[in-house]
Every structure is written in structure tokens, then in C-alpha cells.
Write a protein that holds these residues in place. Structure first.
Motif, mmCIF file in Angstrom:
data_model
loop_
_atom_site.group_PDB
_atom_site.id
_atom_site.type_symbol
_atom_site.label_atom_id
_atom_site.label_comp_id
_atom_site.label_asym_id
_atom_site.label_seq_id
_atom_site.Cartn_x
_atom_site.Cartn_y
_atom_site.Cartn_z
ATOM 1 N N ASN A 130 53.938 -29.289 -0.492
ATOM 2 C CA ASN A 130 54.588 -30.295 0.349
ATOM 3 C C ASN A 130 53.723 -31.512 0.650
ATOM 4 O OD1 ASN A 130 57.352 -29.172 1.533
ATOM 5 N ND2 ASN A 130 55.948 -27.447 1.339
ATOM 6 N N THR A 131 52.546 -31.590 0.035
ATOM 7 C CA THR A 131 51.647 -32.716 0.275
ATOM 8 C C THR A 131 51.777 -33.738 -0.843
ATOM 9 O OG1 THR A 131 50.058 -31.296 1.418
ATOM 10 C CG2 THR A 131 49.260 -33.418 0.635
ATOM 11 N N LYS A 132 51.902 -34.995 -0.485
ATOM 12 C CA LYS A 132 51.974 -36.057 -1.477
ATOM 13 C C LYS A 132 50.567 -36.387 -1.970
ATOM 14 C CE LYS A 132 56.158 -38.195 0.403
ATOM 15 N NZ LYS A 132 56.768 -39.435 0.960
ATOM 16 N N THR A 133 50.332 -36.131 -3.246
ATOM 17 C CA THR A 133 49.032 -36.405 -3.866
ATOM 18 C C THR A 133 49.250 -37.192 -5.156
ATOM 19 O OG1 THR A 133 49.060 -34.386 -5.195
ATOM 20 C CG2 THR A 133 48.186 -34.198 -2.966
ATOM 21 N N ARG A 134 48.172 -37.404 -5.880
ATOM 22 C CA ARG A 134 48.274 -38.086 -7.166
ATOM 23 C C ARG A 134 48.939 -37.189 -8.208
ATOM 24 N NH1 ARG A 134 42.351 -41.085 -7.743
ATOM 25 N NH2 ARG A 134 42.561 -42.455 -5.909
ATOM 26 N N LEU A 135 48.958 -35.897 -7.929
ATOM 27 C CA LEU A 135 49.603 -34.973 -8.847
ATOM 28 C C LEU A 135 51.117 -35.173 -8.801
ATOM 29 C CD1 LEU A 135 47.706 -31.669 -7.930
ATOM 30 C CD2 LEU A 135 47.313 -33.089 -9.948
ATOM 31 N N ASN A 136 51.773 -35.061 -9.952
ATOM 32 C CA ASN A 136 53.226 -35.099 -9.902
ATOM 33 C C ASN A 136 53.730 -33.775 -9.329
ATOM 34 O OD1 ASN A 136 53.701 -33.123 -12.060
ATOM 35 N ND2 ASN A 136 53.042 -34.734 -13.469
ATOM 36 N N LYS A 137 54.963 -33.748 -8.931
ATOM 37 C CA LYS A 137 55.492 -32.600 -8.201
ATOM 38 C C LYS A 137 55.541 -31.332 -9.055
ATOM 39 C CE LYS A 137 58.048 -35.422 -4.935
ATOM 40 N NZ LYS A 137 59.354 -35.817 -4.365
ATOM 41 N N LYS A 138 55.786 -31.497 -10.351
ATOM 42 C CA LYS A 138 55.831 -30.336 -11.238
ATOM 43 C C LYS A 138 54.448 -29.704 -11.353
ATOM 44 C CE LYS A 138 58.752 -30.128 -14.556
ATOM 45 N NZ LYS A 138 59.533 -30.276 -15.820
ATOM 46 N N THR A 139 53.414 -30.540 -11.472
ATOM 47 C CA THR A 139 52.040 -30.024 -11.550
ATOM 48 C C THR A 139 51.657 -29.310 -10.261
ATOM 49 O OG1 THR A 139 51.396 -31.824 -13.051
ATOM 50 C CG2 THR A 139 49.622 -30.637 -11.940
ATOM 51 N N ALA A 140 52.032 -29.897 -9.119
ATOM 52 C CA ALA A 140 51.737 -29.269 -7.825
ATOM 53 C C ALA A 140 52.415 -27.906 -7.714
ATOM 54 C CB ALA A 140 52.184 -30.179 -6.689
ATOM 55 N N TYR A 145 62.963 -31.552 -3.093
ATOM 56 C CA TYR A 145 63.133 -30.393 -2.209
ATOM 57 C C TYR A 145 62.393 -29.153 -2.729
ATOM 58 C CZ TYR A 145 66.579 -33.188 0.222
ATOM 59 O OH TYR A 145 67.191 -34.185 0.947
ATOM 60 N N TRP A 146 61.538 -29.332 -3.735
ATOM 61 C CA TRP A 146 60.762 -28.200 -4.256
ATOM 62 C C TRP A 146 59.821 -27.636 -3.185
ATOM 63 C CZ3 TRP A 146 59.084 -30.272 -9.780
ATOM 64 C CH2 TRP A 146 60.221 -30.326 -10.596
ATOM 65 N N GLY A 147 59.264 -28.517 -2.369
ATOM 66 C CA GLY A 147 58.350 -28.066 -1.318
ATOM 67 C C GLY A 147 59.061 -27.201 -0.288
ATOM 68 N N VAL A 148 60.276 -27.604 0.088
ATOM 69 C CA VAL A 148 61.082 -26.811 1.021
ATOM 70 C C VAL A 148 61.394 -25.451 0.405
ATOM 71 C CG1 VAL A 148 63.260 -26.692 2.305
ATOM 72 C CG2 VAL A 148 62.095 -28.885 2.019
ATOM 73 N N SER A 149 61.725 -25.466 -0.871
ATOM 74 C CA SER A 149 62.034 -24.230 -1.586
ATOM 75 C C SER A 149 60.837 -23.281 -1.584
ATOM 76 C CB SER A 149 62.438 -24.556 -3.029
ATOM 77 O OG SER A 149 62.753 -23.386 -3.745
ATOM 78 N N MET A 150 59.640 -23.824 -1.788
ATOM 79 C CA MET A 150 58.443 -22.997 -1.808
ATOM 80 C C MET A 150 58.162 -22.376 -0.441
ATOM 81 S SD MET A 150 56.003 -21.584 -3.396
ATOM 82 C CE MET A 150 56.250 -22.325 -4.995
ATOM 83 N N ILE A 151 58.436 -23.107 0.623
ATOM 84 C CA ILE A 151 58.244 -22.551 1.964
ATOM 85 C C ILE A 151 59.147 -21.335 2.164
ATOM 86 C CG2 ILE A 151 58.589 -22.983 4.436
ATOM 87 C CD1 ILE A 151 57.719 -25.862 3.966
ATOM 88 N N ILE A 152 60.413 -21.464 1.770
ATOM 89 C CA ILE A 152 61.352 -20.338 1.902
ATOM 90 C C ILE A 152 60.914 -19.172 1.036
ATOM 91 C CG2 ILE A 152 63.744 -19.608 1.543
ATOM 92 C CD1 ILE A 152 64.544 -22.551 2.082
ATOM 93 N N PHE A 153 60.465 -19.477 -0.171
ATOM 94 C CA PHE A 153 59.971 -18.463 -1.108
ATOM 95 C C PHE A 153 58.859 -17.628 -0.467
ATOM 96 C CE2 PHE A 153 57.190 -17.245 -4.719
ATOM 97 C CZ PHE A 153 58.113 -16.558 -5.508
ATOM 98 N N LEU A 154 58.033 -18.264 0.350
ATOM 99 C CA LEU A 154 56.877 -17.594 0.944
ATOM 100 C C LEU A 154 57.195 -16.917 2.279
ATOM 101 C CD1 LEU A 154 54.174 -20.299 0.159
ATOM 102 C CD2 LEU A 154 54.405 -18.061 -0.931
ATOM 103 N N ILE A 155 57.972 -17.574 3.140
ATOM 104 C CA ILE A 155 58.145 -17.014 4.483
ATOM 105 C C ILE A 155 59.302 -16.040 4.598
ATOM 106 C CG2 ILE A 155 57.040 -18.974 5.593
ATOM 107 C CD1 ILE A 155 59.766 -19.959 6.479
ATOM 108 N N ASN A 156 60.194 -16.018 3.587
ATOM 109 C CA ASN A 156 61.183 -14.939 3.563
ATOM 110 C C ASN A 156 60.490 -13.728 2.940
ATOM 111 O OD1 ASN A 156 63.235 -13.101 3.121
ATOM 112 N ND2 ASN A 156 64.673 -14.600 2.344
ATOM 113 N N PRO A 157 60.128 -12.735 3.732
ATOM 114 C CA PRO A 157 59.319 -11.620 3.220
ATOM 115 C C PRO A 157 60.006 -10.792 2.147
ATOM 116 C CG PRO A 157 60.118 -11.152 5.442
ATOM 117 C CD PRO A 157 60.437 -12.578 5.161
ATOM 118 N N TYR A 158 61.315 -10.968 1.990
ATOM 119 C CA TYR A 158 62.035 -10.161 1.007
ATOM 120 C C TYR A 158 62.185 -10.870 -0.338
ATOM 121 C CZ TYR A 158 62.704 -7.506 5.184
ATOM 122 O OH TYR A 158 62.459 -6.805 6.342
#
Length: 357
Positions: free
Chosen positions: A15-25, A108-121
Motif C-alpha cells: 500500500n506504499t507508493k514507491t518507485r516500484l510499479n504496483k505489480k512488482t510491489a 485496489y491491489w493493496g486493499v486486497s492484500m490487507i484482506i488476504f492477510l487479516i482474514n485468518p481463514y
């Protein structure tokens, strides 16, 4: 503590904006999670049991997993258990990565990753439920054929999934809903009506469950069904799941394209989560559909942000209050998971380096 830190850092990178493109992140995030998964030792409720069964199979006892022959074959193919663990982690994370990239707007990939991690199932459960995790990966491949209306490869892949975990057989009828056909409000109303009927009428519900168990004819499932009262979802968990269910149900008609199928599957997952307040066994079925929430929730957030809201209070609820509520529920579920004695094997993260000492 280590597992929380790594997962937090992963969420930040996504979810951090860096020089990396979103796919690489996103790729970096998946690589971090791969090493977290592959290098773990004795983490997850079933880790040690699967290791015992691996040794059992490699001593020539090929009936350890019954008719789940494909998983037995994997135990034979891999030279050691730790490589099998790494394989399960790799295929699950690759499949999850493909799902995010192919089904969701990159914003919305960053939002997706948060759900991927905090939904324990989703991610955390993949550290324990090896056979079902592999069956989920096959299911993710199968739905691509379902969307193309190619029933033969879909059925073949689901049958393949049953050789990893027998419960995958229930996914066969899902073919008829695995499409991008727009969901009407009447569909949602009928679905909710069926849910309420099953919750109220214990006789019909019990008949359906017992028929399903008779079909599987599995002593472990029978025991889980008859002795799982302590494993059923609590009242609080059921209420929180019901709020999530209402959020998805009320917004399902707003989804477009690929997100529609994921929305329907997420509704199934939440429905099984509510019904699991009566029978814990239903969480087994819920696992197959939970993964699709990493597409559904961000897609609903996107749809509401882009929608013109004629009333300011409507925008306030749809764009801010309800999404924040959803993420608070996820956070509560995450902390509840790690404070529940049932899942204590996830709390202490150890690595294979412990074996060298």
C-alpha cells in the motif's frame, strides 16, 4: 510476534507508493509471504500431523489419506516434508497473485492484500489445511473454465480436487453460478430467504447435513459434525459475519464483470459462516469461497467510490462508514483468532533454523 511483524510489513509494502510499479510491489509481497510460509516449522494446527502422515506414506503405507490419492502421490514425489510444505505455499500464493492481478483494478491491489492477510481463514489457514489449500488452488483454475462455459474441463478439475480433499465434490454445482451474469436484487432476496429458512427450520437443516455426511461416509466428518459444538461460531462471531453478509448482499448488484462471480462466491462464504453457528463442519465448505473476498470487498469499495450519490448521507455510509466497519470486523476476527486457544499453534512462529541448533 514475528508473524505479525512480517505480515504488517507486507501490507505496508502493498500500500506504499514507491518507485516500484504496483505489480512488482505485489510480487515482492508474495515472495515475503512465501519465505514466511516455507521456512516455518511446526506452525499451524495440522503441521505436525501432516509430517507424521508424510513419514507414514513413505514407509509404504499408502492408505494414510484414503481416496485422496493425489495428495498421497505428492507425499511420495517430494523427497522430504519441508519441500512439500514449500510447494503448497508456492502454488497457493501464485494462484492468489493471479487472482488479484487478473480480477482487480491495480489501484485496489493493496486493499486486497490487507484482506488476504487479516482474514485468518485465507492466508493463515493455508499454513495448516494443506490438502484443502491445494484443492482451493485447483478450484481457482476450474472457475476460469466455468466462466468460459467449458463444463468438461471444469468437472475434470473438480474431480481432481476431490483427490486432494473429498469435500471439493460439493463444488460441482458451482459451475452454474460461476459466471459474470449480473445479479438481481430478487436473487439476493431469495438467497436471504433460504438462509433464514435454514436457520429457523432445524429439521430440514439437519436432514440436509446428514444426507451430505452420508454421501461422504467419512468418520472424521461424522465426528466433526456430532462433536463440534465447541467449534461452532459464537454469537458475536455470527453477528459480525451477518454484518459482512449484509454489506456484500446489499452491494452485490453494483458489481461489474469478473467481480460479479467473486461477489456471489463471497456471499456463499459468509452464508456458510453464519450457518456454521449451528454446525461447525460448514467451515470446511466456507474455506473454498473465502479467497474470493479479496476481490469482492475492494470491488464494492471501488463501485461505491465511483458511483454518484445524490444524497450526502448515502455517500457517507457507502464510501466511509460501511467500509471502515468491514475492516474493523476483519481486525476483530484477526485478534480473536490469535487469542483463541484452538489456534494457539499459529501464535508462536518458529523456523527450520531451529532444527540446526
Amino acid at each position: 510476534m514475528a508473524i505479525h511483524v512480517v505480515m504488517f510489513i507486507t501490507a505496508i509494502i502493498a500500500n506504499t507508493k514507491t518507485r516500484l510499479n504496483k505489480k512488482t510491489a505485489l510480487q515482492i509481497c508474495m515472495i515475503i509471504l512465501f519465505f514466511l510460509s516455507a521456512l516455518r516449522y511446526s506452525v499451524g494446527n495440522d503441521y505436525d500431523r501432516y509430517q507424521e502422515l508424510f513419514d507414514y506414506v513413505n514407509k509404504g503405507n499408502f492408505n494414510a489419506f484414503g481416496t485422496q490419492y493425489l495428495y498421497t502421490l505428492l507425499n511420495i514425489i517430494f523427497p522430504n516434508y519441508y519441500m512439500l510444505v514449500a510447494f503448497v505455499a508456492a502454488v497457493f500464493l501464485i494462484a492468489s497473485y493471479k487472482l488479484i492481478v487478473n480480477y482487480l483494478d491495480e489501484d485496489y491491489w493493496g486493499v486486497s492484500m490487507i484482506i488476504f492477510l487479516i482474514n485468518p481463514y485465507i492466508f493463515l489457514m493455508s499454513l495448516s489445511a494443506f490438502r484443502q489449500t491445494l484443492a482451493i488452488v485447483v478450484f481457482l483454475g476450474a472457475v476460469q473454465f466455468a466462466r468460459q462455459r467449458r463444463i468438461i474441463p471444469y468437472v475434470l478439475l473438480i474431480l481432481m480436487a476431490t483427490l486432494l480433499h473429498t469435500t471439493a465434490i460439493v463444488l460441482l454445482p458451482v459451475y452454474f453460478l460461476a459466471n459474470d451474469k449480473k445479479v438481481s436484487k430478487s436473487f439476493v432476496v431469495v438467497f436471504i430467504g433460504i438462509m433464514l429458512f435454514l436457520l429457523i427450520d432445524n429439521s430440514i437443516f439437519s436432514y440436509i447435513m446428514e444426507s451430505i455426511l452420508d454421501f461422504f461416509n467419512n468418520k472424521n466428518y461424522d465426528y466433526f459434525y456430532n462433536n463440534g459444538e465447541g467449534l461452532t461460531n459464537s454469537v458475536r462471531a455470527t453477528i459480525l459475519t451477518s454484518i459482512m453478509f449484509a454489506y456484500v448482499a446489499l452491494n452485490l448488484h453494483k458489481l461489474e464483470g469478473k467481480a460479479i462471480m467473486c461477489g456471489k462466491f463471497t456471499l456463499f462464504a459468509l452464508a456458510f459462516g453464519i450457518l456454521a453457528s449451528k454446525v461447525a463442519f460448514l467451515t470446511r465448505i466456507q474455506y473454498y469461497f473465502d479467497i474470493f473476498s479479496i476481490i469482492t470487498i475492494p470491488s464494492i469499495i471501488k463501485a461505491n467510490r465511483e458511483m454518484v450519490h445524490p444524497v450526502k448521507i448515502e455517500k457517507l455510509f457507502n464510501v466511509y462508514i460501511l467500509p471502515i466497519t468491514v475492516f474493523i470486523i476483519y481486525i476483530l476476527r484477526y485478534f480473536s483468532f490469535f487469542t483463541n486457544p484452538l489456534w494457539e499453534r499459529f501464535a508462536n512462529y518458529t523456523t527450520l533454523l531451529e532444527l540446526i541448533k
